[in-house]
Design a protein around this motif. Sequence first.
Motif, PDB file in Angstrom:
ATOM      1  N   LEU A  75       0.856  -1.181   0.000  1.00  0.00           N
ATOM      2  CA  LEU A  75       0.000   0.000   0.000  1.00  0.00           C
ATOM      3  C   LEU A  75       0.897   1.237   0.000  1.00  0.00           C
ATOM      4  N   LYS A  76       0.702   2.083  -0.986  1.00  0.00           N
ATOM      5  CA  LYS A  76       1.552   3.261  -1.177  1.00  0.00           C
ATOM      6  C   LYS A  76       0.817   4.510  -0.705  1.00  0.00           C
ATOM      7  N   SER A  77       1.490   5.350   0.054  1.00  0.00           N
ATOM      8  CA  SER A  77       0.882   6.583   0.558  1.00  0.00           C
ATOM      9  C   SER A  77       0.857   7.646  -0.534  1.00  0.00           C
ATOM     10  N   ALA A  78       0.138   8.732  -0.256  1.00  0.00           N
ATOM     11  CA  ALA A  78       0.030   9.825  -1.221  1.00  0.00           C
ATOM     12  C   ALA A  78       1.384  10.471  -1.485  1.00  0.00           C
ATOM     13  N   ASN A  79       2.317  10.377  -0.524  1.00  0.00           N
ATOM     14  CA  ASN A  79       3.635  10.978  -0.750  1.00  0.00           C
ATOM     15  C   ASN A  79       4.637   9.995  -1.358  1.00  0.00           C
ATOM     16  N   GLY A  80       4.145   8.824  -1.757  1.00  0.00           N
ATOM     17  CA  GLY A  80       4.985   7.877  -2.479  1.00  0.00           C
ATOM     18  C   GLY A  80       5.668   6.829  -1.637  1.00  0.00           C
ATOM     19  N   GLU A  81       5.528   6.926  -0.329  1.00  0.00           N
ATOM     20  CA  GLU A  81       6.161   5.926   0.539  1.00  0.00           C
ATOM     21  C   GLU A  81       5.214   4.754   0.755  1.00  0.00           C
ATOM     22  N   TYR A  82       5.801   3.590   0.987  1.00  0.00           N
ATOM     23  CA  TYR A  82       4.995   2.392   1.234  1.00  0.00           C
ATOM     24  C   TYR A  82       4.808   2.172   2.729  1.00  0.00           C
ATOM     25  N   TYR A  83       3.605   1.759   3.076  1.00  0.00           N
ATOM     26  CA  TYR A  83       3.340   1.363   4.450  1.00  0.00           C
ATOM     27  C   TYR A  83       3.920  -0.035   4.665  1.00  0.00           C
ATOM     28  N   GLU A  84       4.074  -0.406   5.935  1.00  0.00           N
ATOM     29  CA  GLU A  84       4.505  -1.754   6.273  1.00  0.00           C
ATOM     30  C   GLU A  84       3.555  -2.765   5.617  1.00  0.00           C
ATOM     31  N   VAL A  85       4.109  -3.756   4.960  1.00  0.00           N
ATOM     32  CA  VAL A  85       3.276  -4.770   4.298  1.00  0.00           C
ATOM     33  C   VAL A  85       2.809  -5.775   5.334  1.00  0.00           C
ATOM     34  N   ARG A  86       1.499  -5.993   5.349  1.00  0.00           N
ATOM     35  CA  ARG A  86       0.894  -6.970   6.260  1.00  0.00           C
ATOM     36  C   ARG A  86       0.026  -7.922   5.466  1.00  0.00           C
ATOM     37  N   ASN A  87      -0.180  -9.095   6.025  1.00  0.00           N
ATOM     38  CA  ASN A  87      -1.048 -10.064   5.348  1.00  0.00           C
ATOM     39  C   ASN A  87      -2.498  -9.633   5.363  1.00  0.00           C
ATOM     40  N   ARG A  88      -2.890  -8.868   6.377  1.00  0.00           N
ATOM     41  CA  ARG A  88      -4.270  -8.399   6.484  1.00  0.00           C
ATOM     42  C   ARG A  88      -4.254  -6.913   6.801  1.00  0.00           C
ATOM     43  N   GLN A  89      -5.081  -6.162   6.061  1.00  0.00           N
ATOM     44  CA  GLN A  89      -5.204  -4.724   6.304  1.00  0.00           C
ATOM     45  C   GLN A  89      -6.647  -4.324   6.051  1.00  0.00           C
ATOM     46  N   THR A  90      -7.112  -3.290   6.741  1.00  0.00           N
ATOM     47  CA  THR A  90      -8.434  -2.753   6.445  1.00  0.00           C
ATOM     48  C   THR A  90      -8.279  -1.271   6.104  1.00  0.00           C
ATOM     49  N   ILE A  91      -8.886  -0.894   4.994  1.00  0.00           N
ATOM     50  CA  ILE A  91      -8.778   0.457   4.452  1.00  0.00           C
ATOM     51  C   ILE A  91     -10.126   1.154   4.578  1.00  0.00           C
ATOM     52  N   CYS A  92     -10.105   2.370   5.076  1.00  0.00           N
ATOM     53  CA  CYS A  92     -11.335   3.121   5.323  1.00  0.00           C
ATOM     54  C   CYS A  92     -12.148   3.281   4.042  1.00  0.00           C
ATOM     55  N   ARG A  93     -13.416   3.014   4.179  1.00  0.00           N
ATOM     56  CA  ARG A  93     -14.355   3.162   3.066  1.00  0.00           C
ATOM     57  C   ARG A  93     -15.416   4.217   3.388  1.00  0.00           C
ATOM     58  N   CYS A  94     -15.506   4.593   4.666  1.00  0.00           N
ATOM     59  CA  CYS A  94     -16.545   5.555   5.050  1.00  0.00           C
ATOM     60  C   CYS A  94     -16.057   6.994   4.943  1.00  0.00           C
ATOM     61  N   GLY A  95     -14.738   7.189   4.901  1.00  0.00           N
ATOM     62  CA  GLY A  95     -14.185   8.534   4.780  1.00  0.00           C
ATOM     63  C   GLY A  95     -14.002   9.256   6.108  1.00  0.00           C
ATOM     64  N   GLN A  96     -14.289   8.606   7.233  1.00  0.00           N
ATOM     65  CA  GLN A  96     -14.264   9.298   8.527  1.00  0.00           C
ATOM     66  C   GLN A  96     -13.128   8.852   9.446  1.00  0.00           C
ATOM     67  N   SER A  97     -12.283   7.934   9.012  1.00  0.00           N
ATOM     68  CA  SER A  97     -11.206   7.459   9.876  1.00  0.00           C
ATOM     69  C   SER A  97     -10.236   8.589  10.227  1.00  0.00           C
TER      70      SER A  97
END
Length: 127
Positions: A75-97
């Motif tokens: 998963l790549k951040s908006a500034n181009g850096e990668y987050y730690e790679v994990r086998n399981r991740q949850t990404i906000c879909r509601c926009g409020q995190s």
Amino acid sequence: CDNGKRIWNQVEDSTQNSVDLSVEMAHHCPSGRLIVWDENNQPIENDSSSASVGIIEDVANDLSGPYALWGGIPLKSANGEYYEVRNRQTICRCGQSSNKPFCDGTHASMRFQDGLPKQPKSDGKVF
Ligand code: FES
């Protein structure tokens, strides 16, 4: 992550039943935030999922949840850096995190609804 027995209470209890329950709950944590470590401080992963993406729906509580990423998807951040790679991740879909792009559970308190039809699995969640 919680089966109603509060994992945070379980880890305070050293009985084998609590240890087994804590390990099971951690291995089912969709966000990957709960990790089981062995006595040599090495993470124990029981998840060998291939790379896949889904959505989490909590049908029992009539809530929509985050995107779920399995299998070590980078998963790549908006500034181009990668987050730690994990086998399981949850990404906000509601926009409020408050921890975007990751889900912080706020979708539950705001009772997020995505409007998609819900088809429950045996565990009450839709992926
Ligand atoms: S989907 Fe969980 S906080 Fe947005």
